[in-house]
Design a protein around this motif. Structure first.
Motif, PDB file in Angstrom:
ATOM      1  N   PHE A 112      -7.092  -8.443   4.073  1.00  0.00           N
ATOM      2  CA  PHE A 112      -6.335  -7.336   3.482  1.00  0.00           C
ATOM      3  C   PHE A 112      -5.307  -6.771   4.457  1.00  0.00           C
ATOM      4  CE2 PHE A 112      -9.582  -7.157   0.184  1.00  0.00           C
ATOM      5  CZ  PHE A 112      -8.796  -6.897  -0.917  1.00  0.00           C
ATOM      6  N   LYS A 113      -5.606  -6.814   5.753  1.00  0.00           N
ATOM      7  CA  LYS A 113      -4.668  -6.262   6.720  1.00  0.00           C
ATOM      8  C   LYS A 113      -3.446  -7.151   6.902  1.00  0.00           C
ATOM      9  CE  LYS A 113      -4.379  -4.449  11.386  1.00  0.00           C
ATOM     10  NZ  LYS A 113      -5.098  -4.112  12.606  1.00  0.00           N
ATOM     11  N   TYR A 114      -3.645  -8.454   6.973  1.00  0.00           N
ATOM     12  CA  TYR A 114      -2.539  -9.356   7.314  1.00  0.00           C
ATOM     13  C   TYR A 114      -1.995 -10.170   6.144  1.00  0.00           C
ATOM     14  CZ  TYR A 114      -3.694  -8.191  12.083  1.00  0.00           C
ATOM     15  OH  TYR A 114      -3.918  -7.505  13.234  1.00  0.00           O
ATOM     16  N   ASN A 115      -2.486  -9.997   4.962  1.00  0.00           N
ATOM     17  CA  ASN A 115      -1.999 -10.739   3.806  1.00  0.00           C
ATOM     18  C   ASN A 115      -1.672  -9.796   2.648  1.00  0.00           C
ATOM     19  OD1 ASN A 115      -2.202 -13.562   4.653  1.00  0.00           O
ATOM     20  ND2 ASN A 115      -4.369 -13.061   4.846  1.00  0.00           N
ATOM     21  N   SER A 116      -0.947  -8.744   2.941  1.00  0.00           N
ATOM     22  CA  SER A 116      -0.594  -7.803   1.873  1.00  0.00           C
ATOM     23  C   SER A 116       0.538  -8.387   1.026  1.00  0.00           C
ATOM     24  CB  SER A 116      -0.162  -6.468   2.473  1.00  0.00           C
ATOM     25  OG  SER A 116       0.978  -6.663   3.283  1.00  0.00           O
ATOM     26  N   ASN A 117       0.610  -7.913  -0.177  1.00  0.00           N
ATOM     27  CA  ASN A 117       1.644  -8.371  -1.101  1.00  0.00           C
ATOM     28  C   ASN A 117       2.868  -7.480  -0.914  1.00  0.00           C
ATOM     29  OD1 ASN A 117       3.243  -8.326  -3.588  1.00  0.00           O
ATOM     30  ND2 ASN A 117       1.682  -9.698  -4.375  1.00  0.00           N
ATOM     31  N   ASP A 118       3.864  -8.000  -0.226  1.00  0.00           N
ATOM     32  CA  ASP A 118       5.111  -7.254  -0.062  1.00  0.00           C
ATOM     33  C   ASP A 118       6.288  -8.167  -0.409  1.00  0.00           C
ATOM     34  OD1 ASP A 118       5.116  -8.920   2.089  1.00  0.00           O
ATOM     35  OD2 ASP A 118       5.289  -7.360   3.608  1.00  0.00           O
ATOM     36  N   TRP A 119       7.490  -7.701  -0.166  1.00  0.00           N
ATOM     37  CA  TRP A 119       8.679  -8.442  -0.598  1.00  0.00           C
ATOM     38  C   TRP A 119       8.890  -9.734   0.195  1.00  0.00           C
ATOM     39  CZ3 TRP A 119      12.943  -9.413   2.499  1.00  0.00           C
ATOM     40  CH2 TRP A 119      12.958  -8.770   3.727  1.00  0.00           C
ATOM     41  N   THR A 120       8.226  -9.901   1.344  1.00  0.00           N
ATOM     42  CA  THR A 120       8.438 -11.093   2.166  1.00  0.00           C
ATOM     43  C   THR A 120       7.628 -12.299   1.714  1.00  0.00           C
ATOM     44  OG1 THR A 120       6.699 -10.437   3.701  1.00  0.00           O
ATOM     45  CG2 THR A 120       8.947  -9.701   4.192  1.00  0.00           C
ATOM     46  N   ARG A 121       6.652 -12.098   0.866  1.00  0.00           N
ATOM     47  CA  ARG A 121       5.806 -13.214   0.439  1.00  0.00           C
ATOM     48  C   ARG A 121       5.494 -13.118  -1.049  1.00  0.00           C
ATOM     49  NH1 ARG A 121       1.192 -13.669   3.805  1.00  0.00           N
ATOM     50  NH2 ARG A 121       2.320 -12.519   5.367  1.00  0.00           N
ATOM     51  N   LYS A 122       5.104 -14.236  -1.600  1.00  0.00           N
ATOM     52  CA  LYS A 122       4.805 -14.283  -3.023  1.00  0.00           C
ATOM     53  C   LYS A 122       3.344 -13.933  -3.306  1.00  0.00           C
ATOM     54  CE  LYS A 122       6.532 -17.175  -6.677  1.00  0.00           C
ATOM     55  NZ  LYS A 122       7.010 -18.489  -7.046  1.00  0.00           N
ATOM     56  N   GLY A 123       2.437 -14.356  -2.401  1.00  0.00           N
ATOM     57  CA  GLY A 123       1.010 -14.173  -2.645  1.00  0.00           C
ATOM     58  C   GLY A 123       0.456 -12.951  -1.964  1.00  0.00           C
ATOM     59  N   GLY A 124      -0.858 -12.888  -1.901  1.00  0.00           N
ATOM     60  CA  GLY A 124      -1.555 -11.779  -1.263  1.00  0.00           C
ATOM     61  C   GLY A 124      -2.044 -10.776  -2.282  1.00  0.00           C
ATOM     62  N   TRP A 125      -2.945  -9.924  -1.847  1.00  0.00           N
ATOM     63  CA  TRP A 125      -3.502  -8.907  -2.725  1.00  0.00           C
ATOM     64  C   TRP A 125      -2.523  -7.749  -2.843  1.00  0.00           C
ATOM     65  CZ3 TRP A 125      -8.044  -9.177  -5.386  1.00  0.00           C
ATOM     66  CH2 TRP A 125      -8.877 -10.234  -5.060  1.00  0.00           C
ATOM     67  N   ARG A 126      -2.324  -7.324  -4.038  1.00  0.00           N
ATOM     68  CA  ARG A 126      -1.457  -6.173  -4.274  1.00  0.00           C
ATOM     69  C   ARG A 126      -2.343  -4.976  -4.556  1.00  0.00           C
ATOM     70  NH1 ARG A 126       3.464  -5.530  -8.563  1.00  0.00           N
ATOM     71  NH2 ARG A 126       4.256  -3.595  -7.672  1.00  0.00           N
ATOM     72  N   VAL A 127      -2.294  -4.003  -3.696  1.00  0.00           N
ATOM     73  CA  VAL A 127      -3.132  -2.818  -3.814  1.00  0.00           C
ATOM     74  C   VAL A 127      -2.271  -1.684  -4.341  1.00  0.00           C
ATOM     75  CG1 VAL A 127      -4.632  -1.211  -2.595  1.00  0.00           C
ATOM     76  CG2 VAL A 127      -4.543  -3.598  -1.894  1.00  0.00           C
ATOM     77  N   LEU A 128      -2.650  -1.153  -5.465  1.00  0.00           N
ATOM     78  CA  LEU A 128      -1.909  -0.052  -6.090  1.00  0.00           C
ATOM     79  C   LEU A 128      -2.762   1.207  -6.051  1.00  0.00           C
ATOM     80  CD1 LEU A 128      -0.606  -1.938  -9.250  1.00  0.00           C
ATOM     81  CD2 LEU A 128       0.630  -1.495  -7.142  1.00  0.00           C
ATOM     82  N   GLN A 129      -2.113   2.334  -5.916  1.00  0.00           N
ATOM     83  CA  GLN A 129      -2.821   3.601  -5.942  1.00  0.00           C
ATOM     84  C   GLN A 129      -2.352   4.388  -7.155  1.00  0.00           C
ATOM     85  OE1 GLN A 129      -1.907   5.353  -2.157  1.00  0.00           O
ATOM     86  NE2 GLN A 129      -3.702   4.438  -1.195  1.00  0.00           N
TER      87      GLN A 129
END
Length: 162
Positions: A112-129
């Motif tokens: 979760f710390k190093y694989n966040s879903n942001d604009w630089t990558r397509k994958g990763g967990w997207r955490v919404l609040q």
């Protein structure tokens, strides 16, 4: 098709009716007394029992499982004379479970710390609040957002140093 534990034979109690004290007090024949005495003798373990058979572990555990169990097995083999067999076995299983749980928590936190879903990558967990619920009478009641349409779904692009 499932295999039966008894090989298709109906299970039966080997103690018979003599397992109950009342049945024994009603009276036993000489044959039943001899059978009961032999049954009680058969329940005693020999001095060398339980017997540890290394080939049984070899046959029961697959090579991968034996490989990842080897470090703790070696450590607790050395500790068995100090702790005793039952304590060493208990601590060995507790240590293994603790290490697997700790490893799982650590790997999840790392992911979760190093694989966040942001604009630089397509994958990763997207955490919404979610926004906090605000009802009438609460401070900041209307809770009007000051975001522009371009602020939505940016996935962190606007705060990037580029």
């Amino acid at each position: 098709m499932t295999e039966s534990q008894t090989g298709g034979v109906k299970p039966m109690a080997i103690a018979g009716r003599m397992v109950r004290e009342r049945e024994r007090l009603l009276g036993m024949s000489t044959e039943e007394r001899a059978w009961r005495a032999q049954w009680i003798k058969d329940q005693r373990l020999a001095r060398h029992e339980p017997v540890f058979v290394p080939e049984l572990i070899q046959a029961r555990l697959n090579p991968i499982r034996r490989f990842y169990r080897a470090p703790l097995d070696k450590i607790f083999t050395l500790l068995t004379p100090v702790l005793g067999h039952s304590k060493a076995l208990f601590l060995r299983s507790l240590t293994g479970k603790f290490l697997m749980g700790f490893g799982g928590v650590y790997l999840t936190a790392y992911y979760f710390k190093y694989n966040s879903n942001d604009w630089t990558r397509k994958g990763g967990w997207r955490v919404l609040q979610s926004k906090a619920a605000v009802n009438k009478g609460d401070p900041g009641y209307p809770m009007v957002t000051n975001k522009k349409p371009a602020d939505y779904a940016t996935r962190g692009f606007q705060s990037s140093p580029i």
